[in-house]
Enzyme design. Structure first.
Site, PDB file in Angstrom:
ATOM      1  N   ASN A  76      37.354   8.658  23.656  1.00 31.13           N
ATOM      2  CA  ASN A  76      38.135   8.786  24.892  1.00 31.13           C
ATOM      3  C   ASN A  76      37.639   7.809  25.945  1.00 31.13           C
ATOM      4  O   ASN A  76      36.432   7.603  26.104  1.00 31.13           O
ATOM      5  CB  ASN A  76      38.048  10.218  25.423  1.00 31.13           C
ATOM      6  CG  ASN A  76      38.641  11.206  24.436  1.00 31.13           C
ATOM      7  OD1 ASN A  76      39.380  10.802  23.528  1.00 31.13           O
ATOM      8  ND2 ASN A  76      38.316  12.471  24.588  1.00 31.13           N
ATOM      9  N   HIS A 114      35.511   3.317  22.662  1.00 33.39           N
ATOM     10  CA  HIS A 114      36.739   2.579  22.994  1.00 33.39           C
ATOM     11  C   HIS A 114      36.819   2.181  24.461  1.00 33.39           C
ATOM     12  O   HIS A 114      37.900   1.881  24.957  1.00 33.39           O
ATOM     13  CB  HIS A 114      37.978   3.400  22.599  1.00 33.39           C
ATOM     14  CG  HIS A 114      38.122   3.589  21.115  1.00 33.39           C
ATOM     15  ND1 HIS A 114      38.973   4.512  20.539  1.00 33.39           N
ATOM     16  CD2 HIS A 114      37.512   2.949  20.073  1.00 33.39           C
ATOM     17  CE1 HIS A 114      38.884   4.440  19.214  1.00 33.39           C
ATOM     18  NE2 HIS A 114      37.991   3.510  18.901  1.00 33.39           N
TER      19      HIS A 114
HETATM   20  C1  BJW Z   1      43.431  19.042  19.941  1.00 29.45           C
HETATM   21  C2  BJW Z   1      43.914  19.732  21.049  1.00 29.45           C
HETATM   22  C3  BJW Z   1      43.046  20.648  21.651  1.00 29.45           C
HETATM   23  C4  BJW Z   1      45.459  18.387  20.381  1.00 29.45           C
HETATM   24  N1  BJW Z   1      41.816  20.818  21.154  1.00 29.45           N
HETATM   25  N2  BJW Z   1      42.225  19.239  19.472  1.00 29.45           N
HETATM   26  C5  BJW Z   1      40.402  -0.118   8.134  1.00 29.45           C
HETATM   27  C6  BJW Z   1      41.583   0.225   7.501  1.00 29.45           C
HETATM   28  C7  BJW Z   1      42.812   0.087   8.156  1.00 29.45           C
HETATM   29  C8  BJW Z   1      42.883  -0.436   9.434  1.00 29.45           C
HETATM   30  C9  BJW Z   1      41.707  -0.763  10.068  1.00 29.45           C
HETATM   31  C10 BJW Z   1      40.504  -0.633   9.413  1.00 29.45           C
HETATM   32  N3  BJW Z   1      39.523  -1.031  10.265  1.00 29.45           N
HETATM   33  C11 BJW Z   1      40.104  -1.410  11.430  1.00 29.45           C
HETATM   34  C12 BJW Z   1      41.440  -1.271  11.319  1.00 29.45           C
HETATM   35  C13 BJW Z   1      42.442  -1.586  12.371  1.00 29.45           C
HETATM   36  C14 BJW Z   1      42.537  -0.543  13.466  1.00 29.45           C
HETATM   37  C15 BJW Z   1      42.908   0.814  12.886  1.00 29.45           C
HETATM   38  O1  BJW Z   1      42.133   1.719  12.750  1.00 29.45           O
HETATM   39  N4  BJW Z   1      44.177   1.000  12.561  1.00 29.45           N
HETATM   40  C16 BJW Z   1      44.652   2.281  12.035  1.00 29.45           C
HETATM   41  C17 BJW Z   1      45.683   2.869  12.990  1.00 29.45           C
HETATM   42  C18 BJW Z   1      45.190   2.049  10.668  1.00 29.45           C
HETATM   43  N5  BJW Z   1      41.295  -0.438  14.217  1.00 29.45           N
HETATM   44  C19 BJW Z   1      40.998  -1.331  15.159  1.00 29.45           C
HETATM   45  O2  BJW Z   1      41.722  -2.281  15.417  1.00 29.45           O
HETATM   46  C20 BJW Z   1      39.691  -1.125  15.914  1.00 29.45           C
HETATM   47  N6  BJW Z   1      38.957  -2.333  15.881  1.00 29.45           N
HETATM   48  C21 BJW Z   1      38.244  -2.726  14.817  1.00 29.45           C
HETATM   49  O3  BJW Z   1      38.054  -2.007  13.864  1.00 29.45           O
HETATM   50  O4  BJW Z   1      37.745  -4.020  14.916  1.00 29.45           O
HETATM   51  C22 BJW Z   1      37.373  -4.681  13.704  1.00 29.45           C
HETATM   52  C23 BJW Z   1      38.624  -4.984  12.902  1.00 29.45           C
HETATM   53  C24 BJW Z   1      39.778  -5.406  13.532  1.00 29.45           C
HETATM   54  C25 BJW Z   1      40.944  -5.667  12.797  1.00 29.45           C
HETATM   55  C26 BJW Z   1      40.939  -5.476  11.407  1.00 29.45           C
HETATM   56  C27 BJW Z   1      39.775  -5.028  10.790  1.00 29.45           C
HETATM   57  C28 BJW Z   1      38.615  -4.791  11.537  1.00 29.45           C
HETATM   58  C29 BJW Z   1      39.983  -0.835  17.386  1.00 29.45           C
HETATM   59  C30 BJW Z   1      40.604   0.489  17.610  1.00 29.45           C
HETATM   60  C31 BJW Z   1      40.970   0.655  19.091  1.00 29.45           C
HETATM   61  C32 BJW Z   1      41.709   1.935  19.389  1.00 29.45           C
HETATM   62  N7  BJW Z   1      42.297   1.867  20.667  1.00 29.45           N
HETATM   63  C33 BJW Z   1      43.035   2.986  21.192  1.00 29.45           C
HETATM   64  C34 BJW Z   1      43.723   2.590  22.531  1.00 29.45           C
HETATM   65  C35 BJW Z   1      42.744   2.041  23.552  1.00 29.45           C
HETATM   66  C36 BJW Z   1      42.146   3.101  24.416  1.00 29.45           C
HETATM   67  C37 BJW Z   1      43.174   3.919  25.180  1.00 29.45           C
HETATM   68  O5  BJW Z   1      44.195   3.361  25.655  1.00 29.45           O
HETATM   69  O6  BJW Z   1      42.963   5.130  25.360  1.00 29.45           O
HETATM   70  O7  BJW Z   1      42.165   4.114  21.324  1.00 29.45           O
HETATM   71  S1  BJW Z   1      44.306   3.566  20.064  1.00 29.45           S
HETATM   72  C38 BJW Z   1      44.094   5.286  20.440  1.00 29.45           C
HETATM   73  O8  BJW Z   1      43.711   5.944  19.219  1.00 29.45           O
HETATM   74  C39 BJW Z   1      42.899   5.356  21.406  1.00 29.45           C
HETATM   75  C40 BJW Z   1      42.136   6.518  20.811  1.00 29.45           C
HETATM   76  O9  BJW Z   1      40.783   6.502  21.222  1.00 29.45           O
HETATM   77  C41 BJW Z   1      42.346   6.362  19.331  1.00 29.45           C
HETATM   78  C42 BJW Z   1      42.104   7.609  18.514  1.00 29.45           C
HETATM   79  O10 BJW Z   1      43.056   8.587  18.817  1.00 29.45           O
HETATM   80  P1  BJW Z   1      42.656  10.127  18.764  1.00 29.45           P
HETATM   81  O11 BJW Z   1      41.630  10.410  19.794  1.00 29.45           O
HETATM   82  O12 BJW Z   1      42.354  10.523  17.394  1.00 29.45           O
HETATM   83  O13 BJW Z   1      44.011  10.795  19.311  1.00 29.45           O
HETATM   84  P2  BJW Z   1      45.301  11.323  18.463  1.00 29.45           P
HETATM   85  O14 BJW Z   1      46.403  11.475  19.438  1.00 29.45           O
HETATM   86  O15 BJW Z   1      45.542  10.495  17.293  1.00 29.45           O
HETATM   87  O16 BJW Z   1      44.846  12.760  17.942  1.00 29.45           O
HETATM   88  C43 BJW Z   1      44.644  13.848  18.832  1.00 29.45           C
HETATM   89  C44 BJW Z   1      44.201  15.040  18.010  1.00 29.45           C
HETATM   90  O17 BJW Z   1      43.869  16.099  18.921  1.00 29.45           O
HETATM   91  C45 BJW Z   1      45.264  15.607  17.068  1.00 29.45           C
HETATM   92  O18 BJW Z   1      44.710  15.725  15.758  1.00 29.45           O
HETATM   93  C46 BJW Z   1      45.591  16.984  17.660  1.00 29.45           C
HETATM   94  O19 BJW Z   1      45.898  17.949  16.666  1.00 29.45           O
HETATM   95  C47 BJW Z   1      44.327  17.325  18.374  1.00 29.45           C
HETATM   96  N8  BJW Z   1      44.469  18.248  19.510  1.00 29.45           N
HETATM   97  N9  BJW Z   1      45.225  19.350  21.276  1.00 29.45           N
HETATM   98  C48 BJW Z   1      41.463  20.126  20.063  1.00 29.45           C
HETATM   99  N10 BJW Z   1      43.472  21.392  22.730  1.00 29.45           N
END
Ligand code: BJW
Length: 231
Positions: free
Chosen positions: A87, A104
């Site tokens: 977050n 992040h």
């Molecule tokens: C509750 C609740 C309650 C609801 N109580 N729970 C390997 C394989 C494939 C792809 C990649 C790989 N390695 C890297 C990649 C590319 C990419 C990636 O992962 N892509 C996938 C989508 C496939 N990763 C990157 O690009 C990262 N960089 C990197 O790895 O660099 C090296 C590299 C680059 C390129 C290629 C290879 C290597 C960077 C990732 C940056 C993420 N940025 C974001 C936005 C910026 C910040 C912002 O604006 O806030 O970060 S995206 C967004 O997703 C944000 C979050 O931090 C992140 C994670 O989301 P999160 O927290 O999981 O939220 P949700 O909405 O998904 O889930 C919420 C959950 O809460 C749900 O499950 C609900 O059920 C639950 N919930 N109420 C408890 N009350």
């Protein structure tokens, strides 16, 4: 003291009124992720990206930590707690947690587009076109977009902690974004007891040692009460 590592995601702050990303009504339903959270989006339309983060920063300033954040602070009575958060909000800090690693970035900070080592606190909620660093370059939100690498020091510390702790808690993340999504797998591979708290099952739910299907604001105070019995 035993070491507890917590990996938190957007669900952790949902009960504080901040939107998650991938759920129904989540941010990615309203915005195209690559338009607002990628280097390409920034190049294409800086105004849109700045507005997206300004709105979220404004909402954050009006939000308060919830019972889940406060429960993690209380857990410091029992464990050396390390929060590894995806977050960009500061609700863990405002709740009073002592050890926080931001994977992040942080929305209340800005950094230079010319020199990433120049990072500044943002006063209030607005970061605008024309806000410059001391070298005269535009400031951008201090967050990690898709395709960008995570900050080295917190990521290295998080990897090490995930393999060297006594208990691992995964809270409120869909576990879809790498490399953060791999941390619980590293903990499990190192035979560390891993608990997931999430109202919806994820790819971690099946492999975790325990899956608590609940909101964090409900589950964490309960977990705390259980532990108090052993004080
Ligand atoms: C509750 C609740 C309650 C609801 N109580 N729970 C390997 C394989 C494939 C792809 C990649 C790989 N390695 C890297 C990649 C590319 C990419 C990636 O992962 N892509 C996938 C989508 C496939 N990763 C990157 O690009 C990262 N960089 C990197 O790895 O660099 C090296 C590299 C680059 C390129 C290629 C290879 C290597 C960077 C990732 C940056 C993420 N940025 C974001 C936005 C910026 C910040 C912002 O604006 O806030 O970060 S995206 C967004 O997703 C944000 C979050 O931090 C992140 C994670 O989301 P999160 O927290 O999981 O939220 P949700 O909405 O998904 O889930 C919420 C959950 O809460 C749900 O499950 C609900 O059920 C639950 N919930 N109420 C408890 N009350």
């Amino acid at each position: 003291m035993k070491k507890l590592v917590v990996l938190s995601g957007a669900g952790m702050s949902a009960e504080s009124g901040l939107r998650t990303f991938r759920e129904m009504g989540g941010l990615w339903e309203e915005y195209d992720v690559y338009e607002v959270a990628s280097p390409g989006g920034w190049q294409k339309d800086r105004e849109l990206v700045l507005r997206f983060y300004n709105e979220r920063r404004k909402q954050l300033l009006e939000a308060e930590p919830n019972a889940g954040h406060l429960g993690l602070v209380e857990l410091e009575k029992f464990f050396e707690v390390w929060i590894v958060t995806q977050n960009i909000d500061d609700l863990h800090e405002r709740a009073g947690s002592s050890r926080i690693l931001h994977l992040h970035g942080e929305i209340r900070k800005a950094r230079s587009t010319a020199d990433p080592s120049l990072v500044y606190d943002i006063e209030g909620w607005k970061l605008e076109e024309g806000d410059l660093c001391e070298k005269g370059s535009q400031l951008r939100p201090h967050v990690v977009w898709f395709g960008e690498t995570l900050p080295e020091a917190p990521l290295a510390a998080a990897l090490d902690l995930s393999e060297n702790c006594d208990l691992f808690l995964v809270i409120g993340t869909s576990s879809m974004v790498q490399p953060a999504a791999s941390l619980p797998r590293y903990a499990l591979r190192s035979k560390i007891f891993t608990i997931e708290v999430n109202p919806e099952p994820t790819q971690i739910s099946e492999i975790a040692n325990e899956y608590i299907q609940s909101n964090s604001g409900i589950a964490l105070p309960k977990l705390l009460e259980e532990m108090k019995k052993y004080l």
